[in-house]
Design an enzyme around this catalytic site. Structure first.
Site, PDB file in Angstrom:
ATOM      1  N   HIS A  17      -9.749   1.085   4.524  1.00 36.97           N
ATOM      2  CA  HIS A  17      -8.496   1.262   5.268  1.00 36.97           C
ATOM      3  C   HIS A  17      -8.779   2.204   6.449  1.00 36.97           C
ATOM      4  O   HIS A  17      -9.599   3.127   6.325  1.00 36.97           O
ATOM      5  CB  HIS A  17      -7.427   1.850   4.342  1.00 36.97           C
TER       6      HIS A  17
ATOM      7  N   LYS B 145       0.194   4.234  -0.318  1.00 30.17           N
ATOM      8  CA  LYS B 145      -0.467   5.429   0.221  1.00 30.17           C
ATOM      9  C   LYS B 145      -0.205   6.634  -0.706  1.00 30.17           C
ATOM     10  O   LYS B 145       0.015   6.451  -1.907  1.00 30.17           O
ATOM     11  CB  LYS B 145      -0.029   5.678   1.664  1.00 30.17           C
TER      12      LYS B 145
ATOM     13  N   SER C 274       3.116  -2.044  10.318  1.00 32.11           N
ATOM     14  CA  SER C 274       4.570  -2.112  10.542  1.00 32.11           C
ATOM     15  C   SER C 274       5.161  -3.483  10.230  1.00 32.11           C
ATOM     16  O   SER C 274       6.043  -3.963  10.953  1.00 32.11           O
ATOM     17  CB  SER C 274       4.919  -1.666  11.965  1.00 32.11           C
TER      18      SER C 274
ATOM     19  N   GLY D 222       2.134   2.376  10.710  1.00 32.31           N
ATOM     20  CA  GLY D 222       3.085   3.478  10.572  1.00 32.31           C
ATOM     21  C   GLY D 222       3.754   3.888  11.873  1.00 32.31           C
ATOM     22  O   GLY D 222       4.398   4.928  11.944  1.00 32.31           O
TER      23      GLY D 222
ATOM     24  N   GLU E  56      -5.603  -4.842  10.378  1.00 32.97           N
ATOM     25  CA  GLU E  56      -4.599  -3.810  10.600  1.00 32.97           C
ATOM     26  C   GLU E  56      -4.909  -3.066  11.891  1.00 32.97           C
ATOM     27  O   GLU E  56      -5.720  -2.123  11.889  1.00 32.97           O
ATOM     28  CB  GLU E  56      -4.597  -2.813   9.434  1.00 32.97           C
TER      29      GLU E  56
ATOM     30  N   GLU F 168      -7.279   4.642   7.597  1.00 33.03           N
ATOM     31  CA  GLU F 168      -7.113   6.068   7.289  1.00 33.03           C
ATOM     32  C   GLU F 168      -8.346   6.607   6.566  1.00 33.03           C
ATOM     33  O   GLU F 168      -8.753   7.745   6.761  1.00 33.03           O
ATOM     34  CB  GLU F 168      -5.824   6.273   6.458  1.00 33.03           C
TER      35      GLU F 168
ATOM     36  N   ASN G 233       0.869  -1.170   0.000  1.00 33.20           N
ATOM     37  CA  ASN G 233       0.000   0.000   0.000  1.00 33.20           C
ATOM     38  C   ASN G 233       0.911   1.227   0.000  1.00 33.20           C
ATOM     39  O   ASN G 233       1.457   1.589   1.041  1.00 33.20           O
ATOM     40  CB  ASN G 233      -0.890  -0.045   1.258  1.00 33.20           C
TER      41      ASN G 233
END
Ligand code: PGA
Length: 268
Positions: free
Chosen positions: A109, A21, A225, A186, A180, A111, A19
């Site tokens: 996701h 991003k 991560s 991150g 996730e 985010e 991904n």
């Protein structure tokens, strides 16, 4: 360690998706794609048995498609509209992604859920349009740090999965789940292999309880991560079928090394 939720040993091909991003530009994307192609040429045996692909930002999907065609790597998108077509300025439809020969599309996701307020109804529509266009939705679920600390992980995941079960069961099309944990994305913090296994087994049982056909065969990826240093231990768990990789997917060597770790799973 939690007992595997698929004792009948259904074979699930390991899958690793990058991904990207909102990172990179044409030059950086070219370089990253060249690195992946070099790996494909130089490590064919080590990568055999793994399915892998990248999800670049929309403007670079065409570039990925042109470069990766004919290689081991596929490509997909990070998002899709929850509308079919029409006057939705700035949106990209599932059929457009299919036109670019995308295989996968990320849906929900964390985010997108947190920063763009995506709702279960919108996510269900995305799954439905993705399926209609012949794309494989990769549905992302995960709990926040405060939810984990309040021992609400299973409750949160159950709600996220149940919210999408109707869309996932409406057809017999394939889908993938990505677990996730938000606190691991991150941050450099990773769920331990045991924590990941426990949640993956829970997700699989919840899918089965929601009457999702073939729940034992659904691939459940871990994301948050994932790095070359922890990939093998994570993918060594019975219900961790691969990874959704953010930061480490921006470095070709790291991504290839994570793909190799997943490939080992297929020969266990
Ligand atoms: P990360 O991101 O690997 O950088 O933690 C994973 C993701 O958000 O998909």
């Amino acid at each position: 360690m939690t007992a595997p939720a698929n004792p009948e040993k259904v074979r699930r091909k390991p899958l690793v998706l990058g991904n990207w991003k909102m990172n990179g530009d044409v030059a950086a994307s070219e370089q990253l794609l060249s690195g992946l192609l070099r790996g494909d040429r130089e490590l064919p045996d080590a990568l055999a048995g793994v399915e892998a692909g990248v999800c670049p930002p929309y403007p670079y999907i065409g570039l990925a498609a042109a470069r990766l065609a004919g290689s081991r790597f596929g490509w997909g998108a990070q998002n899709v509209a929850h509308f079919e077509d029409g006057a939705y300025t700035g949106e990209v439809s599932a059929t457009m992604l299919r036109d670019l020969a995308c295989t996968w599309v990320l849906v929900g996701h964390s985010e997108r859920r947190a920063l763009f307020d995506e709702t279960d109804a919108q996510l269900s529509a995305k799954v439905e349009f993705a399926h209609r266009a012949g794309l494989i939705p990769v549905v992302c679920v995960g709990e926040s740090r405060s939810e984990r600390e309040a021992l609400m992980t299973e409750q949160v995941l159950a709600a996220q999965i149940d919210g999408l079960c109707a869309a996932l069961t409406s057809t017999n099309e394939q889908f993938v789940i990505a677990y996730e944990p938000v606190w691991a994305i991150g941050t450099g913090l990773t769920a331990s292999p045991e924590q990941a296994q426990q949640v993956h087994a829970f997700i699989r049982s919840r899918l089965a309880a929601g009457r999702v056909p073939g729940a034992a065969g659904v691939r459940i990826l871990y994301g948050g991560s994932v790095k070359p240093s922890n990939a093998q231990a994570l993918f060594g768990q019975p219900d961790v079928d691969g990874g959704l990789v953010g930061g480490a997917s921006l470095v070709a060597e790291d991504f290839l090394s994570i793909c190799r770790a997943a490939a080992l799973r297929s020969i266990r």
